[in-house]
Design a protein around this motif. Structure first.
Motif, PDB file in Angstrom:
ATOM      1  N   ARG B  31      13.622  -9.141 -13.021  1.00  0.00           N
ATOM      2  CA  ARG B  31      14.964  -9.414 -12.180  1.00  0.00           C
ATOM      3  C   ARG B  31      15.944  -8.209 -12.580  1.00  0.00           C
ATOM      4  O   ARG B  31      16.683  -7.858 -11.384  1.00  0.00           O
ATOM      5  N   THR B  32      15.995  -7.844 -13.938  1.00  0.00           N
ATOM      6  CA  THR B  32      16.815  -6.799 -14.204  1.00  0.00           C
ATOM      7  C   THR B  32      15.807  -5.884 -14.569  1.00  0.00           C
ATOM      8  O   THR B  32      15.178  -5.720 -15.480  1.00  0.00           O
ATOM      9  N   PRO B  33      15.509  -4.680 -13.906  1.00  0.00           N
ATOM     10  CA  PRO B  33      14.877  -3.766 -14.109  1.00  0.00           C
ATOM     11  C   PRO B  33      14.862  -2.872 -15.496  1.00  0.00           C
ATOM     12  O   PRO B  33      13.853  -2.385 -16.035  1.00  0.00           O
ATOM     13  N   GLU B  34      16.204  -3.017 -16.060  1.00  0.00           N
ATOM     14  CA  GLU B  34      16.120  -2.532 -17.498  1.00  0.00           C
ATOM     15  C   GLU B  34      15.209  -3.100 -18.247  1.00  0.00           C
ATOM     16  O   GLU B  34      14.713  -2.378 -19.253  1.00  0.00           O
ATOM     17  N   LYS B  35      15.123  -4.410 -18.181  1.00  0.00           N
ATOM     18  CA  LYS B  35      13.984  -5.032 -18.929  1.00  0.00           C
ATOM     19  C   LYS B  35      12.465  -4.614 -18.696  1.00  0.00           C
ATOM     20  O   LYS B  35      11.918  -4.197 -19.665  1.00  0.00           O
ATOM     21  N   ALA B  36      12.282  -4.284 -17.613  1.00  0.00           N
ATOM     22  CA  ALA B  36      10.819  -3.723 -17.392  1.00  0.00           C
ATOM     23  C   ALA B  36      10.695  -2.251 -17.888  1.00  0.00           C
ATOM     24  O   ALA B  36       9.705  -2.055 -18.421  1.00  0.00           O
ATOM     25  N   ASN B  37      11.940  -1.526 -17.559  1.00  0.00           N
ATOM     26  CA  ASN B  37      11.869  -0.163 -18.161  1.00  0.00           C
ATOM     27  C   ASN B  37      11.933   0.000 -19.568  1.00  0.00           C
ATOM     28  O   ASN B  37      11.350   1.083 -20.248  1.00  0.00           O
ATOM     29  N   ALA B  38      12.559  -1.155 -20.345  1.00  0.00           N
ATOM     30  CA  ALA B  38      12.285  -0.960 -21.901  1.00  0.00           C
ATOM     31  C   ALA B  38      10.976  -1.124 -22.060  1.00  0.00           C
ATOM     32  O   ALA B  38      10.581  -0.623 -23.262  1.00  0.00           O
ATOM     33  N   TRP B  39       9.927  -1.984 -21.516  1.00  0.00           N
ATOM     34  CA  TRP B  39       8.773  -2.370 -21.927  1.00  0.00           C
ATOM     35  C   TRP B  39       7.981  -0.952 -21.540  1.00  0.00           C
ATOM     36  O   TRP B  39       7.062  -0.437 -22.466  1.00  0.00           O
ATOM     37  N   VAL B  40       8.370  -0.405 -20.654  1.00  0.00           N
ATOM     38  CA  VAL B  40       7.517   1.013 -19.796  1.00  0.00           C
ATOM     39  C   VAL B  40       7.501   2.146 -21.015  1.00  0.00           C
ATOM     40  O   VAL B  40       6.630   2.688 -21.446  1.00  0.00           O
ATOM     41  N   LYS B  41       8.802   1.859 -21.887  1.00  0.00           N
ATOM     42  CA  LYS B  41       8.660   3.119 -23.099  1.00  0.00           C
ATOM     43  C   LYS B  41       8.056   3.076 -24.197  1.00  0.00           C
ATOM     44  O   LYS B  41       7.679   3.590 -24.641  1.00  0.00           O
ATOM     45  N   THR B  42       7.509   1.753 -24.370  1.00  0.00           N
ATOM     46  CA  THR B  42       6.438   1.374 -25.216  1.00  0.00           C
ATOM     47  C   THR B  42       4.937   1.739 -24.777  1.00  0.00           C
ATOM     48  O   THR B  42       4.163   1.385 -25.647  1.00  0.00           O
ATOM     49  N   GLN B  43       4.843   2.020 -23.567  1.00  0.00           N
ATOM     50  CA  GLN B  43       3.702   2.267 -23.065  1.00  0.00           C
ATOM     51  C   GLN B  43       3.108   3.893 -22.538  1.00  0.00           C
ATOM     52  O   GLN B  43       3.988   4.581 -22.681  1.00  0.00           O
ATOM     53  N   SER B  44       1.703   3.812 -22.187  1.00  0.00           N
ATOM     54  CA  SER B  44       1.452   5.362 -21.648  1.00  0.00           C
ATOM     55  C   SER B  44       2.066   5.510 -20.203  1.00  0.00           C
ATOM     56  O   SER B  44       2.644   4.609 -19.581  1.00  0.00           O
ATOM     57  N   LYS B  45       1.535   6.687 -19.775  1.00  0.00           N
ATOM     58  CA  LYS B  45       2.387   7.088 -18.407  1.00  0.00           C
ATOM     59  C   LYS B  45       1.688   6.181 -16.980  1.00  0.00           C
ATOM     60  O   LYS B  45       2.337   6.338 -16.317  1.00  0.00           O
TER      61      LYS B  45
END
Lengths: 213, 213
Positions: B31-45
């Motif tokens: 719902r809040t893309p910031e949460k999704a993007n915070a997770w993305v930073k811990t992952q590969s491309k």
């Protein structure tokens, strides 16, 4: 021991017959004593029949094998004065078949039949047990290959110990898992829709579950 | 494959991370893309983030890992036009923790969350799966010693076959039991109170059940 079995259906008749075989004095109770007495004729002399009240007054331990939808009413007929202070092993499930298969539950989620019975008869030591398996397994758990678990719950520890003794020494259960107070009846009864679904997919071949850690 | 995971909690993050490890393109929706993007930073491309709608539009297969109490609303945000025709693996449970532990269910008995989602999005191929085990087991069923079972249900056989392939080949499940149509979600969700009771008695040590015949 003197034992009462309330309910003359497959569940009650099966448990009562096993108890007779084990040498106990068993009184089968029914709303219509004729049904109980019809069962008695198939048994040895240690079996007798009567009303719910007759049986409850007789038994030191009482099995509730009545239909869940009628259990509280049946136990009122049995009489609080006849049940009071005794261990009541509640095998019933609050199944509603009025709309066909699979059944829904007449009480669930924020309450349970086990709790309703305990509230209606506060001095009775209610132990929920055997409701999560088909009656073919109740006194014959060795019918299945491999280990499997039976769950119980109730507020009185001594009553649960007595029930566990009956389940293990008399009926042959090898694993009895105590889930805590009678409110755990919610989970034990709400398991039934899953049980029915699995059973229907397997043409009611006997089965049970095992907790794997 | 392009996969969407809706929900950034432990359940979604865990499944999404496994899918990334397996080499899939994963878009986490929130719902809040910031949460999704915070997770993305811990992952590969191969990981990306966005809104529920971004993720749903991206995914060929969609995991619903949102809170059950908010799932239908979250899926409406994802958008019927983005979900339509796709396989939706519904991991959610309709748990209500508002009155503490153990939780009750927000829908049960004569309906289920799985059915509510299917009714709300008729063209989506909803498969209920993974809701009956803790998230520690979702992509690591070998954590337990011995055999144990995972249950699924849904109205679309091809979607169940695809889900079973994901569960077995990708996540390592050895036994997946198909319980039939989406209405079997009732039993699969009503199992949760029993699951929670067992889990609480075992301090949330990972466990599952096995059907013994």
């Amino acid at each position: 021991m003197k034992i009462a079995v309330l309910g003359t259906g497959d569940v009650g008749a099966n448990i009562a017959a096993k108890l007779v075989t084990l040498g106990h004095e068993v009184k089968m109770g029914s709303r219509t004593p004729e049904k109980a007495n019809a069962w008695v004729k198939t048994q040895s002399k240690s079996a007798s029949g009567g009303t719910f009240a007759d049986a409850a007054a007789f038994g030191e331990v009482i099995f509730n094998c009545t239909l869940g939808s009628a259990s509280v009413e049946a136990l009122k007929e049995a009489g609080a004065e006849n049940l009071g202070g005794k261990v009541l092993i509640d095998v019933s499930n609050p199944l509603d078949f009025s709309k066909g298969m699979p059944p829904s539950l007449t009480v669930s989620n924020t309450d349970s039949l086990g709790e309703q019975i305990q509230r209606a008869f506060p001095s009775v030591k209610v132990v929920k047990a055997l409701n999560m398996v088909g009656h073919d397994l109740h006194v014959n758990p060795g019918l299945l290959k491999g280990e499997h678990d039976l769950f119980i719950c109730g507020d009185d520890d001594a009553a649960k110990a007595k029930t566990t003794e009956i389940l293990t020494r008399w009926f042959g259960w090898k694993s009895v898992i105590d889930l805590g107070g009678i409110s755990a009846s919610r989970g034990m009864e709400m398991y039934l829709p899953l049980w029915v679904t699995i059973a229907m997919r397997n043409n009611f071949t006997p089965f049970n579950i095992k907790v794997v850690k």
